[in-house]
Scaffold this active site. Structure first.
Site, PDB file in Angstrom:
ATOM      1  N   HIS A 551     -37.193 -19.610  17.466  1.00  0.00           N
ATOM      2  CA  HIS A 551     -36.885 -18.602  16.449  1.00  0.00           C
ATOM      3  C   HIS A 551     -37.195 -17.208  16.989  1.00  0.00           C
ATOM      4  CE1 HIS A 551     -37.594 -21.778  13.024  1.00  0.00           C
ATOM      5  NE2 HIS A 551     -36.510 -22.019  13.730  1.00  0.00           N
TER       6      HIS A 551
HETATM    7  C1  LIG Z   1     -32.437 -25.332  19.169  1.00  0.00           C
HETATM    8  C2  LIG Z   1     -32.563 -24.485  17.950  1.00  0.00           C
HETATM    9  C3  LIG Z   1     -32.932 -25.057  16.745  1.00  0.00           C
HETATM   10  C4  LIG Z   1     -33.020 -24.278  15.604  1.00  0.00           C
HETATM   11  N1  LIG Z   1     -33.230 -24.863  14.395  1.00  0.00           N
HETATM   12  C5  LIG Z   1     -33.029 -24.147  13.270  1.00  0.00           C
HETATM   13  C6  LIG Z   1     -33.001 -24.767  12.000  1.00  0.00           C
HETATM   14  O1  LIG Z   1     -33.121 -25.997  11.860  1.00  0.00           O
HETATM   15  N2  LIG Z   1     -32.824 -23.983  10.907  1.00  0.00           N
HETATM   16  C7  LIG Z   1     -32.646 -22.634  11.008  1.00  0.00           C
HETATM   17  O2  LIG Z   1     -32.487 -21.982   9.994  1.00  0.00           O
HETATM   18  N3  LIG Z   1     -32.663 -22.021  12.199  1.00  0.00           N
HETATM   19  C8  LIG Z   1     -32.817 -22.753  13.325  1.00  0.00           C
HETATM   20  N4  LIG Z   1     -32.749 -22.138  14.544  1.00  0.00           N
HETATM   21  C9  LIG Z   1     -32.586 -20.678  14.597  1.00  0.00           C
HETATM   22  C10 LIG Z   1     -31.170 -20.177  14.368  1.00  0.00           C
HETATM   23  O3  LIG Z   1     -30.199 -21.074  14.832  1.00  0.00           O
HETATM   24  C11 LIG Z   1     -31.030 -18.871  15.085  1.00  0.00           C
HETATM   25  O4  LIG Z   1     -32.109 -18.060  14.720  1.00  0.00           O
HETATM   26  C12 LIG Z   1     -29.736 -18.144  14.737  1.00  0.00           C
HETATM   27  O5  LIG Z   1     -28.635 -18.881  15.204  1.00  0.00           O
HETATM   28  C13 LIG Z   1     -29.754 -16.782  15.355  1.00  0.00           C
HETATM   29  O6  LIG Z   1     -28.548 -16.132  15.080  1.00  0.00           O
HETATM   30  P1  LIG Z   1     -28.082 -14.910  15.965  1.00  0.00           P
HETATM   31  O7  LIG Z   1     -26.837 -14.393  15.368  1.00  0.00           O
HETATM   32  O8  LIG Z   1     -29.215 -14.003  16.130  1.00  0.00           O
HETATM   33  O9  LIG Z   1     -27.805 -15.501  17.396  1.00  0.00           O
HETATM   34  P2  LIG Z   1     -27.051 -16.832  17.918  1.00  0.00           P
HETATM   35  O10 LIG Z   1     -26.718 -17.713  16.775  1.00  0.00           O
HETATM   36  O11 LIG Z   1     -27.900 -17.331  18.988  1.00  0.00           O
HETATM   37  O12 LIG Z   1     -25.701 -16.259  18.481  1.00  0.00           O
HETATM   38  C14 LIG Z   1     -25.597 -15.438  19.605  1.00  0.00           C
HETATM   39  C15 LIG Z   1     -24.231 -15.676  20.250  1.00  0.00           C
HETATM   40  O13 LIG Z   1     -23.974 -14.665  21.201  1.00  0.00           O
HETATM   41  C16 LIG Z   1     -23.428 -15.243  22.358  1.00  0.00           C
HETATM   42  N5  LIG Z   1     -23.764 -14.388  23.492  1.00  0.00           N
HETATM   43  C17 LIG Z   1     -24.994 -14.159  23.991  1.00  0.00           C
HETATM   44  N6  LIG Z   1     -24.934 -13.320  25.039  1.00  0.00           N
HETATM   45  C18 LIG Z   1     -23.630 -13.010  25.199  1.00  0.00           C
HETATM   46  C19 LIG Z   1     -22.940 -12.199  26.128  1.00  0.00           C
HETATM   47  N7  LIG Z   1     -23.591 -11.510  27.078  1.00  0.00           N
HETATM   48  N8  LIG Z   1     -21.588 -12.120  26.027  1.00  0.00           N
HETATM   49  C20 LIG Z   1     -20.939 -12.804  25.043  1.00  0.00           C
HETATM   50  N9  LIG Z   1     -21.546 -13.578  24.146  1.00  0.00           N
HETATM   51  C21 LIG Z   1     -22.881 -13.688  24.225  1.00  0.00           C
HETATM   52  C22 LIG Z   1     -24.116 -16.589  22.450  1.00  0.00           C
HETATM   53  O14 LIG Z   1     -23.411 -17.477  23.279  1.00  0.00           O
HETATM   54  C23 LIG Z   1     -24.173 -17.010  20.996  1.00  0.00           C
HETATM   55  O15 LIG Z   1     -23.031 -17.715  20.604  1.00  0.00           O
HETATM   56  C24 LIG Z   1     -32.733 -22.897  15.697  1.00  0.00           C
HETATM   57  C25 LIG Z   1     -32.382 -22.321  16.911  1.00  0.00           C
HETATM   58  C26 LIG Z   1     -32.275 -23.102  18.030  1.00  0.00           C
HETATM   59  C27 LIG Z   1     -31.842 -22.459  19.312  1.00  0.00           C
END
Ligand SMILES: Cc1cc2nc3c(=O)[nH]c(=O)nc-3n(C[C@H](O)[C@H](O)[C@H](O)COP(=O)(O)OP(=O)(O)OC[C@H]3O[C@@H](n4cnc5c(N)ncnc54)[C@H](O)[C@@H]3O)c2cc1C
Ligand SMILES: *[C@@H]1O[C@H](CO)[C@@H](O)[C@H](O)[C@H]1NC(C)=O
Ligand SMILES: *[C@@H]1O[C@H](CO)[C@@H](O)[C@H](O)[C@H]1NC(C)=O
Ligand SMILES: *[C@@H]1O[C@H](CO)[C@@H](O)[C@H](O)[C@H]1NC(C)=O
Ligand SMILES: *[C@@H]1O[C@H](CO)[C@@H](O)[C@H](O)[C@H]1NC(C)=O
Ligand SMILES: *[C@@H]1O[C@H](CO)[C@@H](O)[C@H](O)[C@H]1NC(C)=O
Ligand SMILES: *[C@@H]1O[C@H](CO)[C@@H](O)[C@H](O)[C@H]1NC(C)=O
Ligand SMILES: *[C@@H]1O[C@H](CO)[C@@H](O)[C@H](O)[C@H]1NC(C)=O
Ligand SMILES: *[C@@H]1O[C@H](CO)[C@@H](O)[C@H](O)[C@H]1NC(C)=O
Ligand SMILES: *[C@@H]1O[C@H](CO)[C@@H](O)[C@H](O)[C@H]1NC(C)=O
Ligand SMILES: *[C@@H]1O[C@H](CO)[C@@H](O)[C@H](O)[C@H]1NC(C)=O
Ligand SMILES: *[C@@H]1O[C@H](CO)[C@@H](O)[C@H](O)[C@H]1NC(C)=O
Length: 617
Positions: A551
């Site tokens: 997280h």
């Molecule tokens: C293994 C795991 C288990 C989890 N379990 C839970 C759960 O059960 N419940 C819950 O609520 N939360 C959970 N979380 C947390 C939640 O999934 C994340 O906090 C959330 O997805 C974050 O959203 P975000 O938009 O910040 O980033 P992300 O969802 O991580 O999205 C970022 C995106 O940007 C893309 N990206 C990154 N760098 C680049 C680049 N340079 N160029 C192009 N694209 C890029 C990535 O490929 C990704 O698709 C978990 C997370 C993980 C990793």
């Protein structure tokens, strides 16, 4: 491994008729799953990003001009791409480094295997001093989603919003107007399609894109833990996203039928034909294009299939690359701590504390209840049969069953200090080790009986410790360095220990004895120098068996002062024009729960902030 979805037409018909994975040929479904499991078991995590980044040609091709360019199609980026492209005269480009989700990812109960595949960035934290000691090289694994849906395509699917106090603090402690619980509740509801009962409808949305449901818990688990927690003053509550969060409850899940709900399935899949939304996969964004004189972001550089591209943004560049990669990309683009960028020879554009203030929930996994019951002892094929009938154990990530949030007896207006995650063990032995990257020589210590044990994981909700994300070099080929700095502050391990004590005090309960159950006396040979079961002995055990929960938040936190924050309350990067960050990295601090729901809310609200700026409602 010829599976039925090779026929697109057929899958569309099947999908139209019913939810859930329905394979005409069940054996092919089993083969698909087993193929993915053994591929994960054999997968070698790449040491750097060369598995997806290939800069073979030096010429830069023009990819076109768009109003908005969103970097990353994860939790934040997926919502934004949908909401911004509702405005027909806006052209939106969504750039994602990974690929499309596949059917294997729909099974929440097997999500740990996706960490060991190209669907994850395959990170580890840096060697820790006070946690992760039983992990290889004291580095907990730190997967982050890569591909449409981002984290929501590989995560555990647990749906938690947090406590009202969490959001009120975003205003009162961190100085971000507009983000109080009362002000953000409409955005939680906007996305939501709540199906579970009973629930408090004042707090829930219906008919939104994001389905939230429950998978009924295994009866024995409920019958055992409900009274056990009640004895400690923790009452059963129907809906922890409702009036009260503190209590013990069934988990709410991002689940539709038996399938994972991701921002791909909820916000993108049905909208790929919008002519003003261009979703481009396998694009690794390496740099934000910035006019240094005016400090204006005007586009992005990225690499796709070995070819370099530039795309131009007329209105804004929005960074939604996630809790780790957004900080990495800002720094690669010259936005970050002056000294760090200088050390790496990256020309400075704007001095900001990017990468600082990193936080993660840390959890202790060393408490196991052993019972004389058998919960699940089926073969994988039998479990998949149950899965097709929407039955446990593959319906939830890590087979989670019940959750308890506690603030150690204070009233409901105070947010919880601890989350207890109660689950039957993951359905195959290897998955446990997979979840944590446990050093082989420590695996013996935690010897789980996968059919009769119950895991109780203890999450520290509000760590005081702060870590960082830094760059290893000025090359996007290098993975960033993630240091959550777990238990740097003594108060953190003390609070977690209180959480352990509360559970240990249950070991004498008659209720437990009625089930022939007890808390396993785990051997911690490396803690031998302490008196067994003494506080110091437990603190030692906690340091060995506390793990990352992935997280990552706050590396680009929002706040009123550019000395201590990276974006303002409208998520604009300080000192820059036309540049925002909309993802988990802007959360001012961790909330009392998992992170997906707050990020969906954040992106819903960000979409309205952007629409208001341009007078489009
Ligand atoms: C293994 C795991 C288990 C989890 N379990 C839970 C759960 O059960 N419940 C819950 O609520 N939360 C959970 N979380 C947390 C939640 O999934 C994340 O906090 C959330 O997805 C974050 O959203 P975000 O938009 O910040 O980033 P992300 O969802 O991580 O999205 C970022 C995106 O940007 C893309 N990206 C990154 N760098 C680049 C680049 N340079 N160029 C192009 N694209 C890029 C990535 O490929 C990704 O698709 C978990 C997370 C993980 C990793
Ligand atoms: C994993 O599952 C996907 C479908 O979801 C399939 O395309 C792929 O072939 C499987 N991988 C292996 C190694 O079996
Ligand atoms: C994984 O490795 C095992 C043993 O090394 C081997 O039997 C199996 O075929 C491999 N599976 C894949 C998908 O490569
Ligand atoms: C991260 O840890 C895993 C599991 O211990 C290991 O296989 C992998 O090589 C490590 N990766 C890096 C980049 O150190
Ligand atoms: C990168 O290029 C090399 C050499 O052309 C090739 O072998 C490799 O498969 C490419 N990798 C990717 C991810 O495209
Ligand atoms: C997306 O933009 C690229 C580059 O301009 C173009 O080649 C492609 O056809 C567009 N795709 C869609 C679906 O509009
Ligand atoms: C695993 O633990 C053993 C015993 O402590 C240690 O010798 C070994 O170096 C560790 N391996 C890794 C990869 O950390
Ligand atoms: C996508 O469209 C299908 C067909 O109209 C519909 O059944 C489904 O609910 C939609 N999905 C979402 C998330 O709205
Ligand atoms: C697991 O527990 C069950 C039920 O108590 C028992 O029958 C079985 O032998 C145990 N398995 C192992 C490997 O100890
Ligand atoms: C699975 O558990 C049942 C009891 O619930 C038992 O009858 C059966 O023998 C067990 N099977 C295996 C393979 O252990
Ligand atoms: C809850 O506890 C806090 C702190 O002790 C106190 O200030 C507040 O008045 C209490 N609220 C209620 C409703 O009892
Ligand atoms: C819990 O109680 C059992 C006896 O019922 C005992 O064997 C075990 O060591 C106790 N566990 C802990 C962690 O104290």
């Amino acid at each position: 491994m010829r599976v039925i979805y090779t026929s697109t037409v057929l899958i569309l018909i099947v999908a139209a008729l019913t939810f859930g994975l329905k394979y005409d040929n069940f054996e092919e479904f089993v083969d698909m799953v087993e193929g993915n499991i053994s591929a994960a078991e054999n997968y070698t995590i790449s040491k750097d990003n060369s598995d997806i980044l290939n800069q073979s040609s030096s010429a830069v091709k023009d990819f076109g001009t768009f109003d908005f360019i969103i970097i990353g199609a994860g939790a934040g980026g997926g919502v934004l791409a949908n909401r911004l492209s509702e405005i027909l005269e806006w052209n939106v480009l969504l750039l994602e480094a990974g690929g499309s989700p596949d059917d294997f990812t729909k099974i929440l109960g097997l999500s740990a295997y996706t960490y060991y595949s190209t669907r994850s960035w395959g990170y580890n934290v840096t060697s820790q001093k006070h946690a992760c000691l039983a992990a290889n090289e004291e580095k907990c694994i730190f997967p982050q989603g890569r591909g449409l849906g981002g984290g929501t395509t590989i995560n555990g699917g647990v749906y938690v919003r947090g406590h009202p106090e969490d959001f009120d603090r975003w205003v009162s402690v961190y100085g971000n107007p507009g983000w109080s619980y009362e002000e953000v509740l409409p955005y939680f509801k906007k996305s939501e399609n709540a199906l579970f009962e009973p629930r408090d409808s004042y707090y829930h949305g219906e008919g939104g894109y994001w389905t939230v449901d429950q998978c009924l818990s295994t009866p024995t688990v409920v019958d055992l833990f409900k009274p056990l927690f009640k004895e400690k003053g923790i009452d059963f509550i129907d809906d922890y996203s409702g009036k009260y969060e503190n209590g013990i409850a069934q988990y709410q899940m991002s689940l539709k039928g038996n399938e994972r709900v991701s921002t791909y399935s909820a916000f993108l899949e049905n909208f790929t034909s919008r002519s003003n939304l261009n979703i481009s996969l396998n694009n690794f964004v390496t740099k934000i294009a910035i006019n240094k004189a005016t400090k204006t972001a005007y586009g992005v550089y990225f690499v796709k299939d070995g070819v370099n591209y530039f795309a131009k943004a007329k209105k804004e560049v929005i960074v939604s690359a996630g809790g780790v990669n957004s900080a990495q990309l800002l720094m690669l683009s010259g936005i970050g701590p002056k000294k760090h960028l200088k050390d790496l020879n990256i020309p400075l554009v704007k001095n900001l504390p990017v990468g600082q203030n990193l936080q993660d929930h840390v959890m202790f996994i060393g408490l196991i209840f052993r019972t004389n019951r058998i919960f699940y002892n089926q073969t994988m094929a039998e479990m998949l049969k149950l899965y097709e009938e929407n039955q446990r154990p593959l319906m939830t990530g890590y087979s989670v069953e019940l959750v308890s949030f506690t603030n150690f007896g204070r009233n409901q207006t105070i947010r919880p200090d601890i989350e207890y995650q109660i689950s039957t063990p993951p359905p195959s032995g290897s998955q446990f080790e997979f979840f944590f990257g446990i050093n082989d020589s420590f695996v013996e210590a935690i010897n789980i009986n996968t059919s009769s044990d119950i895991n109780l994981f203890i999450y520290l909700m509000h760590p005081k410790s702060r870590g960082s994300i830094t760059l290893k070099s000025n090359s996007p080929l290098d993975k960033p360095l993630i240091d959550p700095n777990y238990f740097a502050e003594d108060e953190d391990i003390e609070t977690l220990y209180r959480g352990v004590e509360l559970i240990l005090s249950m070991n004498n309960s008659q209720i437990l004895k009625d089930y022939g159950a007890y808390i396993v006396d785990v051997e911690y040979p490396y803690c031998e120098s302490y008196e067994k079961f003494s506080k110091d002995w437990w603190l030692c055990a906690i340091k060995y068996f506390s793990y990352s929960t992935f997280h990552a938040v706050s590396a680009n936190r929002m706040g009123p002062d550019p000395k201590t924050s990276v974006v303002n309350a409208r998520l604009q990067v300080y000192g820059m024009k036309n540049l925002r960050v909309v993802d988990s990295s802007v959360l001012p601090e961790l909330i009392s729960g998992h992170i997906t729901a707050p990020v969906l809310m954040l992106a819903e609200k960000a979409s309205d902030i952007i629409k208001e700026k341009y007078n489009r409602h």
